[in-house]
Design a protein around this motif. Structure first.
Motif, PDB file in Angstrom:
ATOM      1  N   ARG A  44       0.811  -1.206   0.000  1.00 17.98           N
ATOM      2  CA  ARG A  44       0.000   0.000   0.000  1.00 17.98           C
ATOM      3  C   ARG A  44       0.843   1.254   0.000  1.00 17.98           C
ATOM      4  O   ARG A  44       0.449   2.295  -0.515  1.00 17.98           O
ATOM      5  CB  ARG A  44      -0.908  -0.005   1.226  1.00 17.98           C
ATOM      6  N   LEU A  45       2.033   1.175   0.602  1.00 15.06           N
ATOM      7  CA  LEU A  45       2.913   2.348   0.691  1.00 15.06           C
ATOM      8  C   LEU A  45       3.924   2.423  -0.445  1.00 15.06           C
ATOM      9  O   LEU A  45       4.717   3.373  -0.470  1.00 15.06           O
ATOM     10  CB  LEU A  45       3.656   2.329   2.038  1.00 15.06           C
ATOM     11  N   ALA A  46       3.943   1.454  -1.334  1.00 10.45           N
ATOM     12  CA  ALA A  46       4.995   1.395  -2.368  1.00 10.45           C
ATOM     13  C   ALA A  46       5.026   2.669  -3.213  1.00 10.45           C
ATOM     14  O   ALA A  46       6.076   3.290  -3.398  1.00 10.45           O
ATOM     15  CB  ALA A  46       4.784   0.183  -3.265  1.00 10.45           C
ATOM     16  N   ALA A  47       3.871   3.083  -3.710  1.00 10.42           N
ATOM     17  CA  ALA A  47       3.845   4.277  -4.562  1.00 10.42           C
ATOM     18  C   ALA A  47       4.213   5.555  -3.808  1.00 10.42           C
ATOM     19  O   ALA A  47       5.049   6.346  -4.248  1.00 10.42           O
ATOM     20  CB  ALA A  47       2.471   4.415  -5.220  1.00 10.42           C
ATOM     21  N   PRO A  48       3.591   5.814  -2.645  1.00 11.19           N
ATOM     22  CA  PRO A  48       4.000   7.017  -1.890  1.00 11.19           C
ATOM     23  C   PRO A  48       5.454   6.998  -1.493  1.00 11.19           C
ATOM     24  O   PRO A  48       6.116   8.034  -1.514  1.00 11.19           O
ATOM     25  CB  PRO A  48       3.065   7.001  -0.661  1.00 11.19           C
TER      26      PRO A  48
END
Length: 272
Positions: free
Chosen positions: A268-272
């Motif tokens: 879930r945090l990969a892009a941010p």
């Protein structure tokens, strides 16, 4: 031209250290000239004192001068009193006086390191008369005079010759410390995916802790300058407290990154 530019930039980046070298040189030369003109017994002590009190910033010079002068006066009074009130006629007697002079002052210096000059001064006041065949009172007066010349000279040079204010220095140190925190934060974020052992975590934090100690010391010097009305810079307290809070944040984030985040959270945090 390119080489000259690099040399100039290297010197410019070390202008604070270069200024200190110039101040120390001027202080030592001036102290020797003044001590010689005043016919002091040992101009060496005036020169050494000027080297000790000429520090990186005006605030540090003020503290060094105060500590060294107070220690010298205390040591001269104590050493002179011991030599005058307890006469001796043999080497054994002199040895006993040396123990009586050193032991109490060394104990006091261990409790309050700012008075460490007292022990050295008492020894000089006690032993110099045996080499120059003078009385202890004259030895004490000579010692205080020599230190006084060196202290005043060093302090005046710190004020006049390329003076360096701690208020300016703390800005540069704070900037370097924030860069260290930013680099550490980048490393800690990378650990969210793979975790990190405690040894690696400590290596990341070590440089920040050392830099914090240095910045706090310079902050104390800056406040000493402000109290003596030698600087009109802002209060350094808010800056020190803010950087300390950031330091604590980095410590807590580091503890949280010892174990990697769950895979679902990482996705879930990969892009941010």
């Amino acid at each position: 031209m390119a080489f000259s530019g690099k040399v100039f930039e290297r010197i410019r980046s070390r202008r604070t250290q270069l200024g200190l070298a110039i101040r120390v040189t001027v202080a030592a030369t001036a102290a020797y000239a003044i001590a010689t003109a005043l016919h002091l017994l040992l101009p060496l002590w005036a020169v050494l004192t000027s080297l000790i009190v000429t520090q990186m910033s005006v605030g540090r010079s003020l503290k060094a001068t105060r500590d060294y002068v107070l220690g010298t006066i205390g040591g001269a009074i104590y050493g002179g009193a011991i030599a005058i009130l307890i006469p001796y006629s043999s080497e054994v007697g002199l040895l006993g006086l040396l123990v009586l002079s050193v032991a109490p002052l060394a104990f006091i210096a261990a409790i309050n390191p700012s008075l460490s000059a007292a022990t050295v001064t008492a020894v000089i006041v006690l032993l110099v008369p045996t080499m120059h065949h003078s009385d202890p009172m004259t030895s004490a007066i000579d010692r205080v005079s020599e230190v006084g010349v060196g202290a005043v000279t060093g302090l005046l040079v710190s004020f006049v010759v390329l003076p360096s204010r701690a208020v300016r220095q703390i800005r540069a140190v704070a900037a370097q410390l924030l860069e260290l925190i930013a680099d550490a934060f980048t490393e800690l974020l990378a650990g969210l995916t793979r975790g990190r052992d405690n040894d690696a975590l400590h290596r990341i934090q070590d440089g920040i802790g050392t830099a914090m100690v240095g910045m706090n010391a310079i902050g104390a010097e800056a406040e000493r300058e402000r109290a003596a009305r030698l600087s009109s810079g802002p209060d350094t307290g808010p800056l020190l407290r803010t950087v300390l809070r950031l330091r604590h944040d980095v410590v807590m984030i580091g503890r949280a990154t010892v174990v990697p985040l769950p895979v679902e959270v990482q996705m879930r945090l990969a892009a941010p």
